[in-house]
Design a protein around this motif. Sequence first.
Motif, PDB file in Angstrom:
ATOM      1  N   ALA A 148      -6.039   1.027   5.765  1.00  0.00           N
ATOM      2  CA  ALA A 148      -6.923   0.250   6.250  1.00  0.00           C
ATOM      3  C   ALA A 148      -7.515  -0.817   5.296  1.00  0.00           C
ATOM      4  CB  ALA A 148      -7.809   1.716   6.748  1.00  0.00           C
ATOM      5  N   ALA A 149      -7.084  -0.384   4.387  1.00  0.00           N
ATOM      6  CA  ALA A 149      -7.931  -1.489   3.341  1.00  0.00           C
ATOM      7  C   ALA A 149      -6.277  -2.919   3.251  1.00  0.00           C
ATOM      8  CB  ALA A 149      -7.511  -1.646   2.410  1.00  0.00           C
ATOM      9  N   ALA A 150      -4.713  -2.746   4.034  1.00  0.00           N
ATOM     10  CA  ALA A 150      -4.538  -3.499   3.498  1.00  0.00           C
ATOM     11  C   ALA A 150      -4.192  -3.921   5.063  1.00  0.00           C
ATOM     12  CB  ALA A 150      -2.625  -2.052   3.139  1.00  0.00           C
ATOM     13  N   ARG A 151      -4.265  -2.975   5.585  1.00  0.00           N
ATOM     14  CA  ARG A 151      -4.966  -3.879   7.117  1.00  0.00           C
ATOM     15  C   ARG A 151      -6.120  -4.955   7.037  1.00  0.00           C
ATOM     16  NH1 ARG A 151      -4.028   0.807   9.429  1.00  0.00           N
ATOM     17  NH2 ARG A 151      -6.622   1.413   9.264  1.00  0.00           N
ATOM     18  N   ALA A 152      -6.905  -4.446   6.680  1.00  0.00           N
ATOM     19  CA  ALA A 152      -8.327  -5.244   6.527  1.00  0.00           C
ATOM     20  C   ALA A 152      -7.789  -6.611   5.420  1.00  0.00           C
ATOM     21  CB  ALA A 152      -9.774  -4.962   5.662  1.00  0.00           C
ATOM     22  N   ILE A 153      -6.971  -6.358   4.600  1.00  0.00           N
ATOM     23  CA  ILE A 153      -6.983  -7.841   3.498  1.00  0.00           C
ATOM     24  C   ILE A 153      -6.005  -8.445   4.249  1.00  0.00           C
ATOM     25  CG2 ILE A 153      -7.105  -8.713   1.340  1.00  0.00           C
ATOM     26  CD1 ILE A 153      -7.669  -5.357  -0.012  1.00  0.00           C
ATOM     27  N   GLY A 154      -4.857  -7.883   4.805  1.00  0.00           N
ATOM     28  CA  GLY A 154      -3.524  -8.533   5.080  1.00  0.00           C
ATOM     29  C   GLY A 154      -4.203  -9.635   6.607  1.00  0.00           C
ATOM     30  N   ALA A 155      -5.218  -8.944   7.151  1.00  0.00           N
ATOM     31  CA  ALA A 155      -5.400  -9.682   9.079  1.00  0.00           C
ATOM     32  C   ALA A 155      -6.872 -10.661   8.458  1.00  0.00           C
ATOM     33  CB  ALA A 155      -5.765  -8.363   9.284  1.00  0.00           C
ATOM     34  N   THR A 156      -7.367 -10.537   7.058  1.00  0.00           N
ATOM     35  CA  THR A 156      -7.753 -11.300   6.869  1.00  0.00           C
ATOM     36  C   THR A 156      -7.384 -12.814   5.871  1.00  0.00           C
ATOM     37  OG1 THR A 156      -9.736  -9.855   6.499  1.00  0.00           O
ATOM     38  CG2 THR A 156     -10.685 -12.058   5.269  1.00  0.00           C
ATOM     39  N   PHE A 157      -6.275 -12.735   4.890  1.00  0.00           N
ATOM     40  CA  PHE A 157      -5.974 -13.484   4.250  1.00  0.00           C
ATOM     41  C   PHE A 157      -4.751 -13.537   4.547  1.00  0.00           C
ATOM     42  CE2 PHE A 157      -9.427 -11.780   2.203  1.00  0.00           C
ATOM     43  CZ  PHE A 157      -9.846 -12.566   1.373  1.00  0.00           C
ATOM     44  N   PHE A 184       1.211  -0.923   0.005  1.00  0.00           N
ATOM     45  CA  PHE A 184       0.052  -0.142  -0.110  1.00  0.00           C
ATOM     46  C   PHE A 184       1.034   1.425   0.108  1.00  0.00           C
ATOM     47  CE2 PHE A 184       0.482   0.985   4.704  1.00  0.00           C
ATOM     48  CZ  PHE A 184       1.128   0.993   5.128  1.00  0.00           C
ATOM     49  N   SER A 185       0.044   2.026  -0.583  1.00  0.00           N
ATOM     50  CA  SER A 185       0.969   3.657  -1.017  1.00  0.00           C
ATOM     51  C   SER A 185       0.899   4.182   0.864  1.00  0.00           C
ATOM     52  CB  SER A 185       0.697   4.743  -1.324  1.00  0.00           C
ATOM     53  OG  SER A 185      -0.914   4.576  -1.531  1.00  0.00           O
ATOM     54  N   PHE A 209       3.386  -4.642   3.303  1.00  0.00           N
ATOM     55  CA  PHE A 209       4.370  -3.556   2.828  1.00  0.00           C
ATOM     56  C   PHE A 209       3.723  -2.293   2.687  1.00  0.00           C
ATOM     57  CE2 PHE A 209       7.404  -7.001   2.335  1.00  0.00           C
ATOM     58  CZ  PHE A 209       6.768  -8.481   1.523  1.00  0.00           C
ATOM     59  N   GLY A 210       4.956  -1.479   3.721  1.00  0.00           N
ATOM     60  CA  GLY A 210       3.928  -0.376   2.764  1.00  0.00           C
ATOM     61  C   GLY A 210       5.444   0.239   1.373  1.00  0.00           C
ATOM     62  N   VAL A 211       5.119   1.174   0.916  1.00  0.00           N
ATOM     63  CA  VAL A 211       5.427   1.785   0.486  1.00  0.00           C
ATOM     64  C   VAL A 211       5.440   3.218   0.016  1.00  0.00           C
ATOM     65  CG1 VAL A 211       5.784   1.942  -2.286  1.00  0.00           C
ATOM     66  CG2 VAL A 211       5.552  -0.648  -1.435  1.00  0.00           C
ATOM     67  N   ASN A 212       6.955   4.335  -0.354  1.00  0.00           N
ATOM     68  CA  ASN A 212       7.018   5.122  -0.706  1.00  0.00           C
ATOM     69  C   ASN A 212       6.651   5.530  -2.086  1.00  0.00           C
ATOM     70  OD1 ASN A 212       8.756   7.867  -1.817  1.00  0.00           O
ATOM     71  ND2 ASN A 212       9.137   7.170   0.231  1.00  0.00           N
ATOM     72  N   HIS A 213       4.792   6.498  -2.251  1.00  0.00           N
ATOM     73  CA  HIS A 213       4.820   6.831  -3.674  1.00  0.00           C
ATOM     74  C   HIS A 213       5.890   7.271  -4.853  1.00  0.00           C
ATOM     75  CE1 HIS A 213       1.320   8.137  -6.349  1.00  0.00           C
ATOM     76  NE2 HIS A 213       1.882   8.963  -5.874  1.00  0.00           N
ATOM     77  N   CYS A 214       6.373   8.422  -3.770  1.00  0.00           N
ATOM     78  CA  CYS A 214       7.631   8.794  -5.150  1.00  0.00           C
ATOM     79  C   CYS A 214       8.685   7.636  -5.796  1.00  0.00           C
ATOM     80  CB  CYS A 214       8.559   9.862  -4.471  1.00  0.00           C
ATOM     81  SG  CYS A 214       7.480  10.980  -3.118  1.00  0.00           S
ATOM     82  N   VAL A 215       9.065   6.949  -4.518  1.00  0.00           N
ATOM     83  CA  VAL A 215      10.383   5.526  -5.277  1.00  0.00           C
ATOM     84  C   VAL A 215       9.267   4.866  -5.886  1.00  0.00           C
ATOM     85  CG1 VAL A 215      11.043   4.153  -4.556  1.00  0.00           C
ATOM     86  CG2 VAL A 215      11.670   6.172  -3.592  1.00  0.00           C
ATOM     87  N   ALA A 216       8.004   4.916  -5.690  1.00  0.00           N
ATOM     88  CA  ALA A 216       7.112   4.424  -6.922  1.00  0.00           C
ATOM     89  C   ALA A 216       7.057   4.482  -8.144  1.00  0.00           C
ATOM     90  CB  ALA A 216       5.190   3.559  -6.563  1.00  0.00           C
ATOM     91  N   HIS A 217       6.577   5.817  -8.229  1.00  0.00           N
ATOM     92  CA  HIS A 217       6.943   6.230  -9.378  1.00  0.00           C
ATOM     93  C   HIS A 217       7.955   5.925  -9.705  1.00  0.00           C
ATOM     94  CE1 HIS A 217       3.518   8.530 -10.370  1.00  0.00           C
ATOM     95  NE2 HIS A 217       3.220   8.590  -9.028  1.00  0.00           N
ATOM     96  N   ILE A 218       9.685   6.286  -9.343  1.00  0.00           N
ATOM     97  CA  ILE A 218      10.762   6.115  -9.988  1.00  0.00           C
ATOM     98  C   ILE A 218      10.492   4.743 -10.472  1.00  0.00           C
ATOM     99  CG2 ILE A 218      13.335   6.160  -9.220  1.00  0.00           C
ATOM    100  CD1 ILE A 218      12.260   8.136  -7.501  1.00  0.00           C
TER     101      ILE A 218
END
Length: 338
Positions: free
Chosen positions: A99-108, A84-85, A113-122
């Motif tokens: 919140a979405a990442a927590r919910a899916i991660g916990a359920t399944f 997630f960003s 993993f937390g991702v930096n948005h700027c680094v993701a663009h690069i």
Amino acid sequence: MLCIGIESTAHTLGVGIVKDGKVLANEKSMLFEYGIHPRKTADHHADVFPEVLQAALDKAGEAIGKSKAPSGSLGLAKIDRIAFSQGPGIGPCLRISAAAARAIGATFGKPTFGVNHCVAHIEISKHATGLDDPLVLYVSGGNTQVIIKKGKYYRVLGETLDVGIGNMLDVFARDLGSRGVERDGAKVKNARDIEMLALKAKKYVPLPYTVKGMDASFSGMLTHAQRLAGKETAEDLCFSMQETGYASLCEVTERALALTGKKQVLVCGGVAQNKRLQGMVKEMAKEWGCEFGVASNEYNADNGAMIAYVGTLMGRTRALPISKCVPIQKYRTDQFGI
Ligand code: FE2
């Protein structure tokens, strides 16, 4: 490895699915009415998340089905990891992807993993263009930076001293819109309108040009252009803002190029979609004998695929406990190693 990426730093809620470097799905929904209202935009992201997620799962299932039966929607249980960003971005918007990442991660029971948005663009731009060690000009609404990679981390050589160039253009567009300036029958409201109006300009209007070493500043230009609105035509002002602002970006990028001796130049981020900026940086890179690269608009606009892609690059040990899957609003480019 199958990774799902959730993006919600600003106006866009995106869900992307990547498998071994290949983008299987990249779905999104954007809310940009008249700037970004944090609460309304966060509400939009929460409302559309289920349908955007489902569309991404359907598309990924279809893509996999083409090469391997059975086709049909991909189940979340089949995903190997969730990304997630985490930042930087607007607090209420960022909370939706976390919140979405927590919910899916916990359920399944999947690593998250937390991702930096700027680094993701690069990273997605490097992947898409094939450039492996570029000098990066990263330009968007919230960010304007000149960047190189040193070891695992990116290093910011220069950046805006006040507002991001995209934010400056958006603010000026809204200003023109509130004065009744229209494009194609609708009030102008964003940097895309500025780019289109600039094509009809008749002359250049001098505006403040501020470069300090490898940093640039745009707030003085914005104030001056706002004072000239009504006295000069909207088209001439839009053209002049682009020429002045992009010239200063070329200057700081060129200075960084001279300093680092890099042989590749990459432009990325939302404003990298601007054709005039692409042309100016490309010309400058050519003069230095450098390779120039820019990814397609799909990856320069905010999207979930770039988050998923970086999720696939991260070591297993960087998975976050659920309690740490929270936004970092001022997450800097140079704080995230990859
Ligand atoms: Fe972005």
